[in-house]
Design an enzyme around this catalytic site. Structure first.
Site, PDB file in Angstrom:
ATOM      1  CD  GLU A   1       1.984  -1.742   3.646  1.00  0.00           C
ATOM      2  OE1 GLU A   1       2.430  -1.480   2.472  1.00  0.00           O
ATOM      3  OE2 GLU A   1       3.216  -1.797   4.220  1.00  0.00           O
TER       4      GLU A   1
ATOM      5  CB  ALA B   1       3.391  -1.799  -6.156  1.00  0.00           C
TER       6      ALA B   1
ATOM      7  CB  ALA C   1      -0.794   0.148   1.446  1.00  0.00           C
TER       8      ALA C   1
ATOM      9  CG  HIS D   1     -11.916  35.243  -2.666  1.00  0.00           C
ATOM     10  ND1 HIS D   1     -12.056  34.289  -1.577  1.00  0.00           N
ATOM     11  CD2 HIS D   1     -13.153  35.494  -3.245  1.00  0.00           C
ATOM     12  CE1 HIS D   1     -13.443  33.771  -1.786  1.00  0.00           C
ATOM     13  NE2 HIS D   1     -14.424  34.687  -2.358  1.00  0.00           N
TER      14      HIS D   1
ATOM     15  CB  VAL E   1       2.071 -12.264   0.068  1.00  0.00           C
ATOM     16  CG1 VAL E   1       1.846 -12.600  -0.467  1.00  0.00           C
ATOM     17  CG2 VAL E   1       0.810 -10.793   0.814  1.00  0.00           C
TER      18      VAL E   1
HETATM   19  P1  NAD Z   1       6.738   2.385  -1.753  1.00  0.00           P
HETATM   20  O1  NAD Z   1       7.954   2.164  -0.938  1.00  0.00           O
HETATM   21  O2  NAD Z   1       6.377   3.561  -1.605  1.00  0.00           O
HETATM   22  O3  NAD Z   1       5.594   1.034  -1.423  1.00  0.00           O
HETATM   23  C1  NAD Z   1       5.725  -0.725  -1.312  1.00  0.00           C
HETATM   24  C2  NAD Z   1       4.987  -0.723   0.448  1.00  0.00           C
HETATM   25  O4  NAD Z   1       4.922  -2.036  -0.263  1.00  0.00           O
HETATM   26  C3  NAD Z   1       5.361   0.050   1.562  1.00  0.00           C
HETATM   27  O5  NAD Z   1       4.848   0.982   2.354  1.00  0.00           O
HETATM   28  C4  NAD Z   1       6.287  -1.638   1.883  1.00  0.00           C
HETATM   29  O6  NAD Z   1       5.857  -1.775   3.504  1.00  0.00           O
HETATM   30  C5  NAD Z   1       5.259  -1.999   0.635  1.00  0.00           C
HETATM   31  N1  NAD Z   1       5.825  -3.914   1.194  1.00  0.00           N
HETATM   32  C6  NAD Z   1       6.860  -3.704   1.127  1.00  0.00           C
HETATM   33  N2  NAD Z   1       7.178  -5.323   1.200  1.00  0.00           N
HETATM   34  C7  NAD Z   1       6.102  -5.870   1.376  1.00  0.00           C
HETATM   35  C8  NAD Z   1       5.140  -7.221   1.374  1.00  0.00           C
HETATM   36  N3  NAD Z   1       6.520  -8.573   1.345  1.00  0.00           N
HETATM   37  N4  NAD Z   1       4.436  -7.664   1.279  1.00  0.00           N
HETATM   38  C9  NAD Z   1       3.837  -6.270   1.857  1.00  0.00           C
HETATM   39  N5  NAD Z   1       3.829  -5.346   1.876  1.00  0.00           N
HETATM   40  C10 NAD Z   1       5.171  -4.312   1.178  1.00  0.00           C
HETATM   41  O7  NAD Z   1       7.458   1.717  -3.452  1.00  0.00           O
HETATM   42  P2  NAD Z   1       6.383   1.551  -4.728  1.00  0.00           P
HETATM   43  O8  NAD Z   1       4.479   1.619  -3.978  1.00  0.00           O
HETATM   44  O9  NAD Z   1       6.498   0.213  -5.055  1.00  0.00           O
HETATM   45  O10 NAD Z   1       6.875   2.494  -5.008  1.00  0.00           O
HETATM   46  C11 NAD Z   1       8.502   2.774  -5.567  1.00  0.00           C
HETATM   47  C12 NAD Z   1       9.205   4.355  -5.800  1.00  0.00           C
HETATM   48  O11 NAD Z   1       8.512   4.718  -6.979  1.00  0.00           O
HETATM   49  C13 NAD Z   1       8.704   4.848  -4.300  1.00  0.00           C
HETATM   50  O12 NAD Z   1      10.107   4.771  -4.111  1.00  0.00           O
HETATM   51  C14 NAD Z   1       8.486   6.096  -4.552  1.00  0.00           C
HETATM   52  O13 NAD Z   1       9.135   7.397  -4.591  1.00  0.00           O
HETATM   53  C15 NAD Z   1       8.313   5.856  -6.599  1.00  0.00           C
HETATM   54  N6  NAD Z   1       7.230   6.385  -7.107  1.00  0.00           N
HETATM   55  C16 NAD Z   1       6.548   7.181  -6.639  1.00  0.00           C
HETATM   56  C17 NAD Z   1       5.238   8.235  -7.098  1.00  0.00           C
HETATM   57  C18 NAD Z   1       4.782   9.502  -6.741  1.00  0.00           C
HETATM   58  O14 NAD Z   1       5.942  10.278  -6.499  1.00  0.00           O
HETATM   59  N7  NAD Z   1       4.011  10.181  -6.694  1.00  0.00           N
HETATM   60  C19 NAD Z   1       4.362   7.814  -7.833  1.00  0.00           C
HETATM   61  C20 NAD Z   1       5.131   5.766  -7.849  1.00  0.00           C
HETATM   62  C21 NAD Z   1       5.948   5.986  -7.156  1.00  0.00           C
END
Ligand code: NAD
Ligand code: FAD
Length: 480
Positions: free
Chosen positions: A211, A276, A189, A451, A245
């Site tokens: 998550e 993800a 998440a 405004h 998982v």
């Molecule tokens: P993230 O680090 O944002 O989130 C990964 C999530 O997966 C975390 O909450 C983590 O606790 C969880 N997680 C890890 N291992 C797990 C497991 N085995 N089972 C369940 N949950 C688990 O990473 P992301 O969403 O993959 O994104 C990667 C990178 O890409 C991020 O660092 C982000 O900065 C970048 N990104 C940025 C944007 C944006 O700026 N809007 C959008 C997409 C991605």
């Protein structure tokens, strides 16, 4: 063949291509090596961001949000729409066109600025030499006065859910689904899980997000994160915290996920599963054993605050080094390094890098969260203004969320700004500018805001810090 350049950049993502363009603008002879090829086998510039990241995900977020609004939100404006349907392939075509327009645009910018593109995979050797291996196996060596490594990152995989590109996919696969899966599972998440989970949820998929952590969005101010959790739940995102998982099994074209939480072991069946769980630096096939550049314990290229590696004249920027994995962070590092190579005194304020989650409502922030200030023992004060009290938000029928500003009690200096709601990214950016100039909440309070605008919520939150917001009843100021 051997060529020599003032600057050789490895990787043409937002960190590398920006570094290359800035170096060339500063009069340095510059080459940029890129290995990414599109489906037609043509070199594609722009890295993760343009090809499979920021841009395509935002294209799908915008298309799906428009569909959702057309379906649910137009009637209140008196607009009657019948027979609404969604064409996934048209959505994907639009996204692909935007990607090719932008990646092609970088090629044009390289030409306009005189950056030489060297297609292939670059490997840094000792003595600032780089070997480039082409897709046909041939190789050439170039030597550089300076090397900027901008090799980016790739998705993390987990053994319990190996990506097969069909039933179990990563973020790239989640940008390419040709139909809406009736049930979509997402592991993680984080930003990707929430953004891409939202896209398919808006289009009708039942989305379950698994998550591992017990806390939702721990890096986000927890008042904002709680508001977001409530809203996502209402939108139908089923986010299950504290889940591990343990395995996946494919059967009859579906994927069965086994996970455990505090209540024991459970199973869920999905049509597609998105993994993800974060990204990791792309440092394989990049560094020859004798190149002298070292990795830290997590595989990131080790650099100081100026993105200098331990080898003089070799720099690394973007996702391949420490810090948030964000396109704008990498780009600004690229500019800083190019300017320092050209003899300028550039630096980057790592305290002022904004973050955005492009869900609806959007979540955006800069600086410290309230939980960080508490745990650091900082004497802070805070002001909150809800969009429910904003005339502009009401006119737009988008009144969820708030702007929150945190400031130092002694100096009144702004320490953080946290926004959930309409145009959150653009509103938080106003605080980024204010913080970059060392502004106080009084500076914002004394600024005239147009405004009716959503920006007035930033003004009112700044006023609320000292208990004199006009359009809400003020709480007793904290920290006095
Ligand atoms: P993230 O680090 O944002 O989130 C990964 C999530 O997966 C975390 O909450 C983590 O606790 C969880 N997680 C890890 N291992 C797990 C497991 N085995 N089972 C369940 N949950 C688990 O990473 P992301 O969403 O993959 O994104 C990667 C990178 O890409 C991020 O660092 C982000 O900065 C970048 N990104 C940025 C944007 C944006 O700026 N809007 C959008 C997409 C991605
Ligand atoms: P990359 O963009 O990964 O580029 C690295 C480039 O180097 C690639 O083109 C790669 O092919 C090339 N390369 C690697 N090794 C070699 C080699 N040896 N030789 C030659 N070339 C090489 N960030 C945001 O700020 N906002 C967002 O909205 C956002 N949304 C995202 C959505 C998704 C789905 C994903 C996956 C990421 C998103 N990100 C977002 C993160 C953002 O894409 C990255 O932070 C950014 O692309 C990193 O830039 P970079 O230049 O460091 O690396």
């Amino acid at each position: 063949m051997s060529n020599s350049y003032d600057v050789v950049v490895i990787g043409a993502g937002p960190a590398g291509y920006v570094a290359a363009i800035r170096a060339a603008q500063l009069g340095l002879s510059t080459a940029c090596i890129e290995k990414w090829v599109d489906q037609a086998g043509k070199t594609s510039l722009g890295g993760t961001c343009l090809n499979v990241g920021c841009i395509p995900s935002k294209a799908l977020l915008d298309s799906s949000q428009k569909y959702l609004e057309t379906r649910n939100d137009l009637a209140i404006h008196g607009i009657k729409v019948e027979g609404i349907a969604f064409d996934v392939s048209a959505m994907l075509d639009r996204k692909n066109k935007i990607v090719s327009q932008l990646t092609g645009g970088i090629s044009g910018l390289f030409k306009a600025n005189g950056v030489t593109l060297l297609p292939g995979t670059g490997m840094l050797k000792a003595g600032k030499k780089v070997v480039i291996t082409s897709a046909d196996g041939s190789s050439e060596e170039v030597s550089a006065g300076n090397v900027i490594i901008a090799a980016g990152s790739v998705p993390v995989d987990i053994p319990s859910a190996p990506v097969d590109g069909d039933l179990i996919i990563d973020s790239t696969g989640a940008l390419e689904l040709t139909e809406v899966p009736p049930r979509l599972g997402v592991i993680g998440a984080g930003v990707i899980g929430l953004e891409l989970g939202s896209v398919w949820n808006r289009l009708g998929a039942e989305v379950v997000v698994l998550e591992a952590l017990e806390e939702f969005l721990p890096a986000v101010d927890q008042q904002i994160a709680k508001d977001a959790a409530k809203t996502f739940k209402k939108q139908g995102l089923d986010i299950r915290l504290g889940t591990r998982v343990t395995g996946t099994e494919k059967s009859d074209g579906k994927v069965i996920v086994t996970y455990s939480n505090r209540d024991g072991e459970h199973q869920e069946t999905f049509d597609k599963l998105v993994v993800a769980v974060g990204r990791k630096p792309q440092s394989s096939d990049l560094l020859a054993a004798d190149c002298g550049v070292n990795l830290d314990e997590r595989g990131f290229i080790f650099v100081n605050d100026f993105c200098e590696t331990e080898v003089a004249g070799v720099y690394a920027v973007g996702d391949v080094v420490r810090g948030p994995m964000l396109a704008h962070k990498g780009s600004e590092e690229g500019v800083m390094v190019a300017e320092r190579i050209a003899g300028k005194k550039a630096q980057l304020n790592y305290e002022c890098i904004p973050s955005v989650v492009y869900t609806h409502p959007e979540i955006a922030w800069v600086g410290n969260t309230e939980q960080e200030l508490k745990s650091d023992g900082v004497n802070y004060k805070s002001g909150v203004f809800p969009f429910a009290a904003s005339g502009r938000a009401m006119a737009a029928n988008d009144t969820g969320g708030m702007v929150k500003i945190l400031a130092d009690v002694e100096t009144d200096r702004i320490l953080g700004c946290h926004v959930i709601g309409p145009s959150a990214a653009d509103l938080a950016q106003q605080a980024v500018i204010a913080m970059e100039f060392g502004a106080s909440t009084e500076d914002l309070a004394l600024t005239v805001f147009g405004h009716p605008t959503l920006s007035e919520a930033v003004h009112e939150a700044a006023l609320a810090v000292d208990g004199h917001a006009i359009h809400i009843a003020n709480r007793k100021p904290r920290g006095k």
